[in-house]
Write an enzyme that holds these catalytic residues in place. Structure first.
Site, PDB file in Angstrom:
ATOM      1  N   HIS A 136      -6.570  -6.134   3.033  1.00  0.00           N
ATOM      2  CA  HIS A 136      -5.426  -5.471   3.664  1.00  0.00           C
ATOM      3  C   HIS A 136      -4.747  -6.496   4.570  1.00  0.00           C
ATOM      4  O   HIS A 136      -5.403  -7.088   5.429  1.00  0.00           O
ATOM      5  CB  HIS A 136      -5.875  -4.293   4.535  1.00  0.00           C
ATOM      6  CG  HIS A 136      -6.532  -3.183   3.799  1.00  0.00           C
ATOM      7  ND1 HIS A 136      -5.846  -2.060   3.378  1.00  0.00           N
ATOM      8  CD2 HIS A 136      -7.821  -3.000   3.419  1.00  0.00           C
ATOM      9  CE1 HIS A 136      -6.689  -1.234   2.777  1.00  0.00           C
ATOM     10  NE2 HIS A 136      -7.888  -1.785   2.784  1.00  0.00           N
ATOM     11  N   GLU A 168     -12.624   2.193  -0.360  1.00  0.00           N
ATOM     12  CA  GLU A 168     -11.637   3.121  -0.910  1.00  0.00           C
ATOM     13  C   GLU A 168     -11.508   3.020  -2.423  1.00  0.00           C
ATOM     14  O   GLU A 168     -11.372   4.031  -3.111  1.00  0.00           O
ATOM     15  CB  GLU A 168     -10.243   2.889  -0.290  1.00  0.00           C
ATOM     16  CG  GLU A 168     -10.222   2.728   1.209  1.00  0.00           C
ATOM     17  CD  GLU A 168     -10.451   1.290   1.661  1.00  0.00           C
ATOM     18  OE1 GLU A 168     -10.551   0.369   0.840  1.00  0.00           O
ATOM     19  OE2 GLU A 168     -10.551   1.080   2.873  1.00  0.00           O
ATOM     20  N   HIS A 219     -10.476  -6.062  -2.357  1.00  0.00           N
ATOM     21  CA  HIS A 219      -9.100  -6.142  -1.873  1.00  0.00           C
ATOM     22  C   HIS A 219      -9.066  -6.464  -0.386  1.00  0.00           C
ATOM     23  O   HIS A 219      -9.993  -6.161   0.357  1.00  0.00           O
ATOM     24  CB  HIS A 219      -8.313  -4.866  -2.160  1.00  0.00           C
ATOM     25  CG  HIS A 219      -8.893  -3.604  -1.633  1.00  0.00           C
ATOM     26  ND1 HIS A 219     -10.010  -3.002  -2.165  1.00  0.00           N
ATOM     27  CD2 HIS A 219      -8.499  -2.800  -0.613  1.00  0.00           C
ATOM     28  CE1 HIS A 219     -10.280  -1.884  -1.508  1.00  0.00           C
ATOM     29  NE2 HIS A 219      -9.382  -1.751  -0.544  1.00  0.00           N
ATOM     30  N   ASP A 235       0.867  -1.175   0.000  1.00  0.00           N
ATOM     31  CA  ASP A 235       0.000   0.000   0.000  1.00  0.00           C
ATOM     32  C   ASP A 235       0.905   1.227   0.000  1.00  0.00           C
ATOM     33  O   ASP A 235       1.826   1.310   0.819  1.00  0.00           O
ATOM     34  CB  ASP A 235      -0.877  -0.027   1.257  1.00  0.00           C
ATOM     35  CG  ASP A 235      -1.986   1.001   1.252  1.00  0.00           C
ATOM     36  OD1 ASP A 235      -1.736   2.154   0.830  1.00  0.00           O
ATOM     37  OD2 ASP A 235      -3.103   0.670   1.684  1.00  0.00           O
TER      38      ASP A 235
END
Length: 129
Positions: free
Chosen positions: A95, A88, A93, A29
């Site tokens: 994290h 976002e 996705h 990220d």
């Protein structure tokens, strides 16, 4: 559906890749909440993680697990935390975040800004683990 992640997959936007196969990609990220914060995405552009077909979702989690195991070897942390927020970027996705406590997963805190050399070094360490 085009997003920043589809541009990363196609190579239009550079990234700090840590793992990749024909279906999934994992990369650092660029606005991490802790050093080593990794995003894991399917290459198929699906917005909502729970819209992913069951077989692919299982493979997605297996891929994320393998990346987390690599991260475990690199970072001095209690665990690799996992979260799915999905607001976002309109592309599913996960994290993966090295954590020592729940505060390490606070997305409300200030994001880190790491120099590209450090990002490259972190990505390389995870890839080689």
């Amino acid at each position: 559906m085009s997003s920043i992640f589809t541009k990363i997959i196609s190579g239009e936007i550079p990234s700090y890749k840590v793992a990749e196969n024909d279906k999934f990609l994992a990369f650092l990220d660029i606005q991490p909440i802790v050093k080593g914060h990794v995003l894991v995405i399917p290459k198929k552009p699906i917005d909502y993680i729970f819209d992913i077909e069951d077989n692919l979702l299982g493979e997605f989690m297996s891929f994320a697990k393998s990346v987390a195991k690599q991260m475990d070897k690199v970072f001095d942390c209690k665990k690799i935390g996992m979260t799915v927020i999905g607001l976002e970027v309109p592309h599913a996705h996960i994290h993966l975040i090295p954590i020592n406590g729940i505060a390490d997963m606070d997305f409300g805190k200030a994001k880190l800004s790491l120099p590209s050399e450090e990002m490259e070094s972190i990505a390389k360490m995870i890839k080689e683990a």
